[in-house]
Design a protein around this motif. Structure first.
Motif, short mmCIF file in Angstrom:
data_model
loop_
_atom_site.label_atom_id
_atom_site.label_comp_id
_atom_site.label_asym_id
_atom_site.label_seq_id
_atom_site.Cartn_x
_atom_site.Cartn_y
_atom_site.Cartn_z
N CYS A 1 -3.02 7.16 10.68
CA CYS A 1 -1.72 6.60 10.28
C CYS A 1 -0.72 7.72 9.97
O CYS A 1 -1.04 8.65 9.24
CB CYS A 1 -1.90 5.71 9.05
N ILE B 1 2.03 -0.67 11.73
CA ILE B 1 1.08 0.06 10.89
C ILE B 1 -0.03 -0.88 10.42
O ILE B 1 -1.21 -0.54 10.45
CB ILE B 1 1.80 0.70 9.67
N THR C 1 -1.91 5.36 -1.42
CA THR C 1 -3.12 4.56 -1.28
C THR C 1 -4.08 5.15 -0.23
O THR C 1 -5.22 4.72 -0.14
CB THR C 1 -2.76 3.12 -0.84
N ALA C 2 -3.58 6.09 0.56
CA ALA C 2 -4.37 6.62 1.68
C ALA C 2 -5.76 7.02 1.22
O ALA C 2 -5.94 7.65 0.18
CB ALA C 2 -3.66 7.80 2.31
N CYS D 1 -9.32 0.67 6.43
CA CYS D 1 -8.10 1.28 6.96
C CYS D 1 -8.43 2.55 7.72
O CYS D 1 -9.37 3.27 7.35
CB CYS D 1 -7.17 1.68 5.82
N MET E 1 1.65 7.73 8.08
CA MET E 1 2.13 7.69 6.69
C MET E 1 1.15 8.37 5.73
O MET E 1 1.43 8.48 4.54
CB MET E 1 2.27 6.23 6.26
N ALA E 2 0.02 8.83 6.24
CA ALA E 2 -1.07 9.27 5.35
C ALA E 2 -0.63 10.30 4.31
O ALA E 2 -1.02 10.22 3.15
CB ALA E 2 -2.23 9.80 6.18
N VAL F 1 -8.57 2.95 0.42
CA VAL F 1 -8.83 1.56 0.89
C VAL F 1 -9.76 1.60 2.08
O VAL F 1 -9.93 2.61 2.72
CB VAL F 1 -7.54 0.84 1.26
N TRP G 1 -3.54 0.33 11.89
CA TRP G 1 -4.33 1.19 11.00
C TRP G 1 -4.56 0.61 9.61
O TRP G 1 -5.63 0.79 9.03
CB TRP G 1 -3.62 2.56 10.83
N CYS G 2 -3.56 -0.07 9.08
CA CYS G 2 -3.62 -0.50 7.68
C CYS G 2 -4.20 -1.92 7.60
O CYS G 2 -3.55 -2.85 7.15
CB CYS G 2 -2.23 -0.43 7.06
N CYS H 1 1.49 8.49 1.57
CA CYS H 1 1.00 7.20 1.07
C CYS H 1 0.01 7.42 -0.08
O CYS H 1 -1.03 8.07 0.11
CB CYS H 1 0.32 6.43 2.21
N CYS I 1 -6.75 5.50 7.84
CA CYS I 1 -5.66 6.33 7.31
C CYS I 1 -5.53 7.66 8.05
O CYS I 1 -4.44 8.23 8.12
CB CYS I 1 -5.87 6.60 5.81
N ARG J 1 0.82 -1.22 0.00
CA ARG J 1 0.00 0.00 0.00
C ARG J 1 0.85 1.26 0.00
O ARG J 1 0.44 2.29 -0.52
CB ARG J 1 -0.95 -0.02 1.19
N LEU J 2 2.04 1.17 0.58
CA LEU J 2 2.93 2.33 0.55
C LEU J 2 3.61 2.47 -0.81
O LEU J 2 4.32 3.45 -1.06
CB LEU J 2 4.00 2.20 1.64
S1 SF4 Z 1 -2.04 5.75 5.05
FE1 SF4 Z 1 -3.68 4.23 5.00
S2 SF4 Z 1 -3.23 2.90 3.25
FE2 SF4 Z 1 -1.38 4.09 3.71
S3 SF4 Z 1 -0.17 2.78 5.08
FE3 SF4 Z 1 -1.38 4.10 6.39
S4 SF4 Z 1 -3.28 2.97 6.81
FE4 SF4 Z 1 -2.26 1.99 5.07
#
Ligand code: SF4
Length: 251
Positions: free
Chosen positions: A239, A224, A247-248, A234, A241-242, A251, A228-229, A245, A236, A189-190
């Motif tokens: 998270c 992660i 994919t944020a 998810c 990484m949002a 999903v 969260w993921c 990322c 996001c 996803r990252l």
């Molecule tokens: S931002 Fe969302 S899709 Fe991306 S790693 Fe975090 S939880 Fe997963």
């Protein structure tokens, strides 16, 4: 185009935080006494090694309970007491009253050989496998010298020793990620690897990203994935990484 550098930096930074955190009891099973035995690297370091050897072709928790089941049956778990057990004794302990492993015959043999090797090569002290501040490759190699230990479990063992038990090595180059289902999903996803990447692909991807210590990234990725993921729904917004990322929120 993903911001690979930003993603890598965050995983490494979080990995470093976790790496530098004080040692805590590592949970391998759902039984406190079994976990205490596995965490007792000073008194019973062979418990950890024997559990690693048993960790194949069954659920990890069941494998990691085997040393404790032996202790319950024998009334102790010193290397001296274990060394007194013949191969037939070990087989009996593995099979009665119920089998402790799916492949009791083969695993009884590995267990007996592991005990013998710890006694003969390491003077009965399994901690000698890692206590002389060796290179990470040396410790992986020493684990691989035990019959039944493949590259995956050797890498996991050394990863746990370094990250969770805080054992010092002279380098961390040979500690790879453990590509479990969470790590795989989060890497995908990252945008770090395709969703159908093989274990080898993921390992080499991590080596390329952080060659000095590839395995530093697997606990953050796992965390992660757990927090969260998730496979569906998810979280996001929570998270960290949002903002990097791709994919944020999709999903
Ligand atoms: S931002 Fe969302 S899709 Fe991306 S790693 Fe975090 S939880 Fe997963």
């Amino acid at each position: 185009m993903i911001d690979e550098q930003a993603i890598k930096s965050r995983l490494v930074e979080r990995g470093q935080q976790l790496f530098e955190a004080p040692r805590e009891l590592v949970r391998f099973t759902s039984e406190d006494e079994a976990d205490r035995l596995l965490n007792d690297l000073k008194g019973h370091p062979h418990a950890f090694v024997l559990a690693c050897v048993m960790d194949r072709q069954i659920k990890a928790e069941r494998a990691w309970l085997i040393p404790y089941r032996f202790r319950e049956k024998l009334g102790g778990f010193s290397i001296e007491l274990l060394s007194q057990q013949s191969e037939a004794d070990v087989y009996r302990l593995m099979t009665e009253p119920e089998p402790l492993h799916r492949y009791v015959e083969k695993m009884s043999g590995y267990l007996s050989k592991t005990i013998t090797r710890i006694r003969d090569v390491y003077g009965g002290n399994a901690a000698s496998i890692w206590s002389d501040s060796p290179s990470s490759a040396t410790v992986v190699y020493r684990f691989r010298e035990f019959d039944g230990v493949g590259p995956k479990i050797a890498s996991i063992a050394v990863n746990i020793l370094a990250r969770r038990f805080k054992v010092k090595f002279s380098d961390y180059f040979s500690i790879d990620i453990s590509a479990d289902v969470h790590v795989r999903r989060v890497f995908s996803r990252l945008g770090l690897a395709p969703s159908d990447a093989t274990v080898d692909q993921l390992i080499f991807r991590a080596r390329g990203l952080n060659p000095e210590f590839p395995g530093l990234m697997d606990f953050p990725a796992w965390e992660i994935g757990r927090k969260w993921c998730r496979p569906r729904n998810c979280d996001c917004t929570e998270c960290y990484m949002a903002d990097v990322c791709s994919t944020a929120e999709r999903v």
